[in-house]
Design a protein around this motif. Structure first.
Motif, short mmCIF file in Angstrom:
data_model
loop_
_atom_site.label_atom_id
_atom_site.label_comp_id
_atom_site.label_asym_id
_atom_site.label_seq_id
_atom_site.Cartn_x
_atom_site.Cartn_y
_atom_site.Cartn_z
N GLY A 211 3.79 5.06 -8.19
CA GLY A 211 4.22 5.92 -7.10
C GLY A 211 3.16 6.22 -6.07
O GLY A 211 3.28 7.19 -5.31
N GLY B 3 2.40 4.58 -3.34
CA GLY B 3 2.91 4.39 -1.98
C GLY B 3 1.87 3.87 -1.01
O GLY B 3 2.14 3.73 0.19
N VAL C 123 4.55 1.59 1.24
CA VAL C 123 5.07 2.50 2.27
C VAL C 123 4.35 2.29 3.59
O VAL C 123 4.96 2.18 4.66
N GLN D 287 8.83 7.26 0.54
CA GLN D 287 8.51 7.95 -0.71
C GLN D 287 9.15 9.33 -0.69
O GLN D 287 8.97 10.10 0.25
N ILE E 105 9.79 5.90 -5.12
CA ILE E 105 9.79 4.97 -3.99
C ILE E 105 11.21 4.47 -3.76
O ILE E 105 11.90 4.06 -4.71
#
Length: 311
Positions: free
Chosen positions: A66, A68, A72, A82, A88
């Motif tokens: 997670g 990101g 992201v 996120q 995600i």
């Protein structure tokens, strides 16, 4: 440029994996080419990423922390966000399957199942193992999914291999019209044909095609002089019966098929269902007891069939 070179460069298909050094999918050492797309929906499928014809981007939740950081911030389409809880999320409408997040993820938590490849690109990968083929009598195996869902690509791929004197095998369930099957099979040296059920009512739970089509396709392949091996997954409570084994023996004898592989059910592909956000209905099933499958094999051998457990 030769006409064959042009065809190899222009003919493209969706491939989800090219795996080297297989030993149970045809004679000798093989390189397996897995094509996307299948017209069956087997609940025990260990390659669920093969079922849809188009590429798929997945997140392996067990690997994603997670962060990101890459996915992201680096997504060119801003398709990845996120949530407040750290999870995600991929906007599939925005995602173009460019694979940038796959390349950059530090934990290999993202994977792109499937990409468009030309016949020439696949053959270039296949030829890396040429020395193994020569020494072991192996070659290329076209698998899936169902190769006959991409008959033009699979056919051209088989022909390209044969032009290079590379043996070609194909794994198929045969649940297609014979004309479609033959479009590929005519250029194949070995055909590994799945026989999942010998009862039509059971077969209808995974296919809209009558079971009679499978048997007739087996018959026509043999009439056309093709070597066929039957490959039979053995799934607890679904087809692990004495009746099914008896029918397999009948089919093999009737169709003059000498070789049969019995493939015990396992849970090795279970994790893929979670990554694809698919329901997995056989989670409570135990791996098939190989001692029981050995007894099935012994029964087939006693009937004069060259049977093997696991291929």
């Amino acid at each position: 440029m030769f006409w064959s070179d042009k065809i190899e460069q222009e003919t493209k298909g969706n491939v989800f994996n090219v795996e080297h050094y297989h030993i149970n999918d045809g004679e000798g050492i093989r390189t397996n080419v897995f094509l996307k797309g299948c017209n069956l929906w087997c609940s025990w499928c260990c390659n669920p990423e093969s079922q849809i014809c188009t590429p798929q981007l997945v997140i392996h939740n067990n690997l994603c922390n997670g962060c990101g950081y890459c996915c992201v911030s680096l997504c060119p389409q801003d398709a990845i966000t996120q949530e407040e809880d750290g999870s995600i999320v991929i906007d599939k409408q925005k995602c173009t399957l460019c694979g940038k997040c796959v390349e950059m993820c530090p934990n290999s938590a993202r994977e792109l199942y499937g990409k468009e490849m030309s016949v020439a690109e696949v053959i270039k990968e296949i030829e890396k193992d040429s020395a193994y083929y020569k020494n072991s009598g192996g070659g290329m195996t076209i698998s899936g999914g169902e190769p006959c869902m991409q008959p033009v690509f699979a056919s051209e791929l088989a022909q390209a291999a044969r032009r290079r004197y590379i043996d070609v095998a194909m794994e198929t369930a045969g649940a297609v019209p014979f004309e479609t099957l033959w479009q590929v099979a005519q250029y194949v040296d070995e055909i590994l044909m799945d026989v999942k059920f010998t009862n039509d009512e059971q077969f209808q739970t995974i296919s809209n095609v009558p079971l009679s089509v499978i048997k007739e396709n087996l018959r026509k392949l043999r009439e056309n002089g093709k070597y066929v091996k039957m490959r039979c997954p053995i799934i607890p409570t679904l087809n692990d019966s004495d009746e099914h084994i008896g029918k397999l023996i009948e089919w093999a004898k009737e169709l003059d098929i000498k070789d049969v592989d019995l493939l015990p059910f396992h849970q090795l592909g279970k994790y893929k269902y979670d990554s694809l956000d698919y329901e997995y209905t056989l989670g409570a099933f135990k791996d098939m007891d190989k001692k029981i499958v050995e007894q099935m094999k012994d029964r087939m051998v006693a009937a004069g069939i060259n049977a093997c457990v696991g291929g």
